[in-house]
Design an enzyme around this catalytic site. Structure first.
Site, mmCIF file in Angstrom:
data_model
loop_
_atom_site.group_PDB
_atom_site.id
_atom_site.type_symbol
_atom_site.label_atom_id
_atom_site.label_comp_id
_atom_site.label_asym_id
_atom_site.label_seq_id
_atom_site.Cartn_x
_atom_site.Cartn_y
_atom_site.Cartn_z
ATOM 1 C CG ASP A 157 73.413 131.259 -37.113
ATOM 2 O OD1 ASP A 157 72.412 131.270 -38.172
ATOM 3 O OD2 ASP A 157 74.932 131.179 -36.604
ATOM 4 C CG ASN A 182 72.783 129.690 -42.224
ATOM 5 O OD1 ASN A 182 73.355 131.173 -40.883
ATOM 6 N ND2 ASN A 182 72.928 130.766 -43.196
ATOM 7 C CG ASP A 203 75.494 133.345 -41.144
ATOM 8 O OD1 ASP A 203 74.522 133.134 -39.869
ATOM 9 O OD2 ASP A 203 75.328 133.432 -41.551
ATOM 10 C CG ASP A 223 69.191 131.577 -40.497
ATOM 11 O OD1 ASP A 223 68.531 131.029 -39.561
ATOM 12 O OD2 ASP A 223 70.423 131.275 -40.379
ATOM 13 C CG ASP A 280 60.532 148.177 -39.198
ATOM 14 O OD1 ASP A 280 60.233 148.369 -39.791
ATOM 15 O OD2 ASP A 280 60.846 147.440 -38.781
ATOM 16 C CG ASP A 316 62.029 152.633 -39.909
ATOM 17 O OD1 ASP A 316 62.688 152.755 -39.219
ATOM 18 O OD2 ASP A 316 62.354 153.904 -40.956
ATOM 19 C CD GLU A 362 60.132 154.791 -35.487
ATOM 20 O OE1 GLU A 362 61.021 154.719 -34.786
ATOM 21 O OE2 GLU A 362 60.253 154.550 -37.036
ATOM 22 C CG HIS A 380 65.646 147.955 -33.082
ATOM 23 N ND1 HIS A 380 64.295 148.668 -33.903
ATOM 24 C CD2 HIS A 380 65.662 148.690 -34.731
ATOM 25 C CE1 HIS A 380 63.612 149.198 -34.460
ATOM 26 N NE2 HIS A 380 64.609 149.494 -34.878
ATOM 27 C CG ASP A 381 65.622 152.001 -32.250
ATOM 28 O OD1 ASP A 381 66.372 151.720 -33.048
ATOM 29 O OD2 ASP A 381 64.592 152.582 -33.436
HETATM 30 C C1 NOJ Z 1 63.912 153.981 -36.796
HETATM 31 C C2 NOJ Z 1 64.208 152.573 -36.281
HETATM 32 O O1 NOJ Z 1 63.098 152.012 -35.518
HETATM 33 C C3 NOJ Z 1 65.981 152.866 -36.405
HETATM 34 O O2 NOJ Z 1 65.959 151.806 -35.805
HETATM 35 C C4 NOJ Z 1 66.723 153.437 -37.799
HETATM 36 O O3 NOJ Z 1 67.702 153.335 -37.690
HETATM 37 C C5 NOJ Z 1 65.727 154.185 -37.968
HETATM 38 N N1 NOJ Z 1 64.284 154.951 -37.957
HETATM 39 C C6 NOJ Z 1 65.787 154.608 -39.729
HETATM 40 O O4 NOJ Z 1 65.124 153.275 -40.434
#
Ligand code: NOJ
Length: 535
Positions: free
Chosen positions: A24, A26, A28, A32, A101, A203, A263, A323-324
């Protein structure tokens, strides 16, 4: 393709950044672009070739960036277009590629197109989305569900119609069958390529098309969510995807060296391999190693399957986190000595295919625990108390031991893991045997040795109980990788042919390991990973 200098991603290592949580600048509480730019020296030192940035387009953040309200701009919370151009410029100076992405299955309901689309059935943009009249009695048009909970259809009384959303209702699905939509979205690729990006992560790309007749999915499965009870014959993976991918490939090829990784949503190895093929996508994700049991036998089976599924003219990807999903350190309940994490890293970075490292895994970050009141992720909120939310793996990067881990001086949007006082970049950079340095060396030897970056994958073990071993080989050199999945010491017998060769140690997680192989077997300590080379 093998010798194509534009196929940098064949030899490259890609690092995924979740921009909200990386750095980060700035103050907040949200990461970024300038924060990322400031950390480029760190990333260059680690040795990665490319950064995949989770979405940075303007977004109301109903799904934290995966709901885009303008595909051709930068979200002000991340900075400006100038900041992005600066990032590209500085990254290029360090030989680091930038991958964006693209979230093109759906937009945000705040996208100009959707705002227009819902004004009237005659609006020029109405057909940009998947609208449908109600079924008998005003019911939803069919049985399609939202992955994130509830039905996949949202009713708009002013229009007397439903629109379809595979994710939250603020993420309406785009109508890729509409030629204007198709053109607009292909232009999004062109826009960012022109801006200087080197590729894209697509995605849920295999969701772009849905059955034109909106037929019901068959119901015949078990699972936690109603979404899981269906066989997704009609709401995903339709045949129109193949010709569209050819068009996407044409756009990519118009700027040599452009990469794209898709993906693959819900499919297994076969589906990932189907799309990762000449003339289609240069890469797709196979998530086999992201979940399931972590032992030599299961992993060997998954690795062999993926290696065999991908056409010899194509190139696999290797991924253990994103991240999922839960972080690898959390999944393995890894102990603080990091031996198992070093082994996981050795596996990721010595397989055939482009490895993806999720930010923070190089220092063994763990998932944070998020209480109900602090949940951010819509999935976590909807399914609470089921542990399906994804906040855990998205916590701020642990740069140092200070209150907010050097990520920010302000309270971050998600809390910092309390272990940051001992587990952080500063501390690991100062310890020569740390996980960070192990990653760094792995990336380095992968770059230095063509067998590791480009060679064939030849498994030496079949259905192994504890020890997995394989060769990576080109015409000029051979690398031997041996991984002990047992916490106790084990022996690996080389067999006559291999034992007669002159093996030199490239890297081991066991500081005592022999630098040359002198006998017919290799003695391995618990969870050891060792890598040897012969020419
Ligand atoms: C897959 C992404 O990796 C996930 O984070 C997102 O919530 C869903 N697609 C919907 O875009």
């Amino acid at each position: 393709m093998k010798n194509d200098p534009n196929a940098w991603w064949r030899q490259g290592v890609i690092y995924q950044i979740y921009p909200r949580s990386f750095a980060d600048s700035n103050q907040d509480g949200i990461g970024d672009l300038n924060g990322i730019t400031k950390k480029l020296d760190y990333l260059q030192d680690l040795g990665v070739n490319a950064l995949w940035l989770s979405p940075i387009n303007p977004s109301p953040d109903k799904d934290f960036g995966y709901d885009v309200s303008n595909y051709l701009d930068i979200d002000p919370k991340y900075g400006t277009m100038k900041d992005f151009e600066h990032l590209i410029h500085e990254a290029r100076k360090r030989d680091i590629h930038i991958i964006l992405d693209l979230v093109l299955n759906h937009s945000s309901d705040q996208h100009r197109w959707f705002i227009e689309s819902r004004k009237s059935k005659n609006n020029l943009y109405h057909d940009f989305y998947l609208w449908h009249d109600p079924a008998k009695g005003g019911r939803v048009p069919n049985n399609w569900q939202s992955v994130f909970g509830g039905k996949g259809w949202e009713y708009v009384p002013e229009l007397g119609q439903y629109y379809y959303h595979m994710f939250v209702k603020e993420q309406p699905d785009l109508n890729w069958r509409n030629p204007t939509v198709r053109k607009e979205l292909l232009d999004v690729f062109r826009f960012w390529l022109k801006k200087g990006v080197d590729g894209f992560r697509l995605d849920v790309f295999n969701n772009y098309f849905k059955d034109a007749r909106f037929r019901d999915n068959p119901i015949n499965r078990l699972g936690i969510r109603p979404f899981d009870w269906q066989t997704h014959s009609y709401d995903t993976d339709q045949p129109e995807m193949l010709p569209l991918l050819q068009d996407i490939r044409e756009v990519l090829d118009s700027k040599p060296g452009s990469y794209a990784v898709g993906e693959t949503f819900m499919g297994g190895v076969k589906m990932a391999a189907k799309y990762c093929a000449p003339g289609l996508l240069p890469g797709t994700f196979n998530f086999a190693m992201v979940r399931g049991a972590w032992n030599a036998r299961t992993l060997q089976r998954k690795i062999n399957e993926w290696d065999q599924a991908v056409d010899e003219h194509s190139w696999p990807t290797q991924v253990m986190g994103n991240h999922d999903v839960r972080r690898i350190a959390t999944r393995l309940h890894a102990s603080q000595d990091d031996q198992r994490l070093k082994q996981a890293a050795a596996l990721l970075l010595t397989l055939r295919g482009t490895p993806f490292i999720y930010y923070g895994d190089e220092i063994g970050m763990r998932d944070i625990h998020v209480s109900k009141a602090d949940l951010q992720d819509p999935v976590g909120v909807h399914y609470w108390p089921l542990p399906l939310g994804r906040d855990g793996c998205r916590s701020p990067m642990q740069w140092d031991e200070s209150e907010f881990s050097g990520f920010s001086t302000q309270k971050p949007w998600l809390k910092v893991h309390p272990n940051h006082t001992q587990r952080n970049v500063n501390q690991q950079r100062s310890e020569k045997d740390s996980l960070f340095h192990f990653y760094r060396k792995l990336i380095h030897i992968r770059k230095e040795n063509e067998a590791l970056s480009q060679g064939m994958f030849l498994p030496l073990t079949y259905d192994p109980l504890f020890v997995m071993a394989y060769l990576r080989q080109t015409a000029n050199e051979t690398v031997l990788v041996v991984l002990n999945f047992n916490r106790r010491k084990m022996k690996f017998f080389l067999g006559r042919e291999l034992a007669n060769r002159n093996w030199q140690l490239l890297l081991s997680s066991n500081p005592e390991q022999e630098t040359t192989l002198q006998s017919s077997f290799l003695q391995l300590s618990g969870y050891e990973a060792s890598i040897y080379k012969t020419i």
